[in-house]
Design a protein around this motif. Sequence first.
Motif, PDB file in Angstrom:
ATOM      1  N   GLY A 197       1.039  17.320  14.141  1.00  0.00           N
ATOM      2  CA  GLY A 197       1.156  15.888  13.856  1.00  0.00           C
ATOM      3  C   GLY A 197       2.411  15.235  14.408  1.00  0.00           C
ATOM      4  N   THR A 198       3.067  15.889  15.381  1.00  0.00           N
ATOM      5  CA  THR A 198       4.286  15.312  15.966  1.00  0.00           C
ATOM      6  C   THR A 198       3.904  14.403  17.126  1.00  0.00           C
ATOM      7  OG1 THR A 198       5.557  17.259  15.402  1.00  0.00           O
ATOM      8  CG2 THR A 198       6.447  15.905  17.170  1.00  0.00           C
ATOM      9  N   ASN A 199       4.282  13.136  17.052  1.00  0.00           N
ATOM     10  CA  ASN A 199       3.921  12.274  18.186  1.00  0.00           C
ATOM     11  C   ASN A 199       5.130  11.763  18.959  1.00  0.00           C
ATOM     12  OD1 ASN A 199       4.826  10.499  16.358  1.00  0.00           O
ATOM     13  ND2 ASN A 199       3.024   9.169  16.351  1.00  0.00           N
ATOM     14  N   GLU A 200       6.345  12.077  18.470  1.00  0.00           N
ATOM     15  CA  GLU A 200       7.554  11.720  19.221  1.00  0.00           C
ATOM     16  C   GLU A 200       8.474  12.924  19.236  1.00  0.00           C
ATOM     17  OE1 GLU A 200       9.411   8.312  17.457  1.00  0.00           O
ATOM     18  OE2 GLU A 200       8.774   7.096  19.164  1.00  0.00           O
ATOM     19  N   VAL A 201       9.127  13.162  20.373  1.00  0.00           N
ATOM     20  CA  VAL A 201      10.059  14.294  20.446  1.00  0.00           C
ATOM     21  C   VAL A 201      11.382  13.843  21.057  1.00  0.00           C
ATOM     22  CG1 VAL A 201       8.379  16.171  20.572  1.00  0.00           C
ATOM     23  CG2 VAL A 201       9.025  14.990  22.656  1.00  0.00           C
ATOM     24  N   LYS A 202      12.438  14.552  20.660  1.00  0.00           N
ATOM     25  CA  LYS A 202      13.757  14.284  21.267  1.00  0.00           C
ATOM     26  C   LYS A 202      13.937  15.252  22.425  1.00  0.00           C
ATOM     27  CE  LYS A 202      15.942  12.484  17.167  1.00  0.00           C
ATOM     28  NZ  LYS A 202      16.622  12.819  15.927  1.00  0.00           N
ATOM     29  N   VAL A 203      14.120  14.691  23.615  1.00  0.00           N
ATOM     30  CA  VAL A 203      14.324  15.519  24.806  1.00  0.00           C
ATOM     31  C   VAL A 203      15.669  15.173  25.423  1.00  0.00           C
ATOM     32  CG1 VAL A 203      11.855  15.746  25.305  1.00  0.00           C
ATOM     33  CG2 VAL A 203      13.137  13.838  26.309  1.00  0.00           C
ATOM     34  N   THR A 204      16.212  16.114  26.191  1.00  0.00           N
ATOM     35  CA  THR A 204      17.502  15.847  26.837  1.00  0.00           C
ATOM     36  C   THR A 204      17.294  14.762  27.896  1.00  0.00           C
ATOM     37  OG1 THR A 204      17.117  17.604  28.446  1.00  0.00           O
ATOM     38  CG2 THR A 204      18.346  18.194  26.474  1.00  0.00           C
ATOM     39  N   ARG A 205      18.328  14.001  28.140  1.00  0.00           N
ATOM     40  CA  ARG A 205      18.169  12.941  29.134  1.00  0.00           C
ATOM     41  C   ARG A 205      17.988  13.549  30.527  1.00  0.00           C
ATOM     42  NH1 ARG A 205      22.245  12.173  32.679  1.00  0.00           N
ATOM     43  NH2 ARG A 205      24.387  12.609  32.045  1.00  0.00           N
ATOM     44  N   ARG A 206      17.365  12.783  31.395  1.00  0.00           N
ATOM     45  CA  ARG A 206      17.166  13.285  32.759  1.00  0.00           C
ATOM     46  C   ARG A 206      18.515  13.410  33.470  1.00  0.00           C
ATOM     47  NH1 ARG A 206      11.810  13.091  34.372  1.00  0.00           N
ATOM     48  NH2 ARG A 206      10.534  11.526  33.334  1.00  0.00           N
ATOM     49  N   VAL A 207      18.676  14.499  34.207  1.00  0.00           N
ATOM     50  CA  VAL A 207      19.884  14.667  35.013  1.00  0.00           C
ATOM     51  C   VAL A 207      19.733  13.796  36.264  1.00  0.00           C
ATOM     52  CG1 VAL A 207      21.167  16.351  36.404  1.00  0.00           C
ATOM     53  CG2 VAL A 207      20.279  16.997  34.161  1.00  0.00           C
ATOM     54  N   ARG A 208      20.799  13.089  36.632  1.00  0.00           N
ATOM     55  CA  ARG A 208      20.752  12.234  37.830  1.00  0.00           C
ATOM     56  C   ARG A 208      21.270  13.011  39.036  1.00  0.00           C
ATOM     57  NH1 ARG A 208      22.181   8.434  34.032  1.00  0.00           N
ATOM     58  NH2 ARG A 208      24.377   8.975  34.245  1.00  0.00           N
ATOM     59  N   VAL A 209      20.463  13.082  40.051  1.00  0.00           N
ATOM     60  CA  VAL A 209      20.844  13.859  41.246  1.00  0.00           C
ATOM     61  C   VAL A 209      20.814  12.968  42.486  1.00  0.00           C
ATOM     62  CG1 VAL A 209      20.296  15.855  42.683  1.00  0.00           C
ATOM     63  CG2 VAL A 209      19.828  15.943  40.230  1.00  0.00           C
ATOM     64  N   ALA A 210      21.969  12.834  43.136  1.00  0.00           N
ATOM     65  CA  ALA A 210      22.028  12.107  44.411  1.00  0.00           C
ATOM     66  C   ALA A 210      22.025  13.127  45.540  1.00  0.00           C
ATOM     67  CB  ALA A 210      23.291  11.251  44.473  1.00  0.00           C
ATOM     68  N   PHE A 211      21.410  12.768  46.659  1.00  0.00           N
ATOM     69  CA  PHE A 211      21.405  13.722  47.780  1.00  0.00           C
ATOM     70  C   PHE A 211      21.371  12.983  49.100  1.00  0.00           C
ATOM     71  CE2 PHE A 211      16.762  13.603  48.780  1.00  0.00           C
ATOM     72  CZ  PHE A 211      16.320  12.910  47.667  1.00  0.00           C
ATOM     73  N   PHE A 212      21.988  13.612  50.103  1.00  0.00           N
ATOM     74  CA  PHE A 212      21.904  13.052  51.457  1.00  0.00           C
ATOM     75  C   PHE A 212      21.940  14.166  52.489  1.00  0.00           C
ATOM     76  CE2 PHE A 212      26.499  12.655  50.403  1.00  0.00           C
ATOM     77  CZ  PHE A 212      27.101  13.246  51.498  1.00  0.00           C
TER      78      PHE A 212
END
Length: 436
Positions: A197-212
Amino acid sequence: MLQWAGLGSDAAQTMNPSTVGTSPSCMDDYDPASLLPEQATERIQSAVQPVSGFEKIHLRAALDRVLARDIHSRIDVPSHTNSAMDGYALHANTLPDDGTRDLEVVGTSWAGHVFPGPVAAGACVRIMTGAVMPEGTDTVVMQEHVEQTPGGIRIDARHKAGQNVRHAGEDIGAGDTVLRAGHRLIPADLGLLASVGTNEVKVTRRVRVAFFSTGDELRSIGDPLEPGMIYDSNRYTLYGMLTRLGVELIDLGVVADTREDTLRAFEQGAACADVLITSGGVSVGEADFVKEALEQLGQIDFWKVAMKPGRPLAFGKINDAYFFGLPGNPVSVMVTFYLFVQPALRTLQGERCTPPLLLDARCRSNLRKKPGRTEYQRGMLYRDADGQLAVDKTGPQGSGILTSMADANCFIVLPLEAETAEAGSLVQVLPFSEIV
Ligand code: AMP
Ligand code: MG
């Protein structure tokens, strides 16, 4: 700690750089400063810290995200004792010891429609799979095992007390921990969480990755290819590998081989991301400015790793951003990403990882290598006619030959001191399904 680069090959060996590549047959490649792949992994893993911060999201949005908190169930699953079969519910005392017994059918229990019991001894209730066991019953006789009679059913003596019943809480009990923080959610988990019956979960924030990408020779797809120019493919493989990890992407394009452009791109990337990844320009040639830029702006660890492909690798920090300077060759980018960057990004995302599963397979090609480095050749793993795991290399193995990756489904991990793997010998393979 996650330990997987080179695992299964030389993982158990004491990691002393002075032992790397001492064989006289490879003096041309011998560099006492080289790190073993597992040493590089260890250094990276001990440097990276999971990002703080989490978000609360709907279950459907949580696939592939990493749980920030343990999840406990508030209910039993199943929530009631129910039938595992279509059949007849009765009390075990009603079962005949021998011969047969005729029973009256007093009603029906449907999934979702509880029979209002109780059921007396000597009677039974028609019951469907998943329906609540009526009061007074504890056993289900499957419908294929009964004989219909004018007044009900006839059962024989083959049945056992308590059979075909699923008990309340037998999967998950109220209060049980269903999933732990650090777990990356797979489709089964979404179902599991829905079942409690869980409809919301706490997840870690997305890691921001820059690349070139770096390189004066690089052109974007769509642009004409003047003599001496090549299309920039690394940004596309990086895009693909990063997307699979569910990180937030910041594509900074192609950066020219000048000190100024490299410095500017470093500053820009480090200011907007948790991690900055570059490809190319990391050697010590005259057009390689990555090392210099990193030295000027941050703290650098520049390594030669005793591996092929992917020998030069820079790792460090620019302010709060972690930095990975990958080699330029397209296969090297992929190998170093999978071995070093991917585990680091998983750790940053708060994921608890288990090392990937290496398999033993019969090598069907003659593989050449130089001692003194772990090699990650590209292979196709399959079952041969005898049902045994076998592996073939996927053509020429140069670090610029991206078709060797595209055609492959595994790395063939050849240990540090090996010189060859003859056709017919056993080798270790790392299936891509374990890492991508
Ligand atoms: P570098 O490490 O910059 O010396 O590059 C090594 C080799 O990889 C050279 O042949 C480059 O042309 C090639 N290379 C570098 N960057 C890319 C890229 N983004 N896409 C395809 N090939 C590249
Ligand atoms: Mg270059």
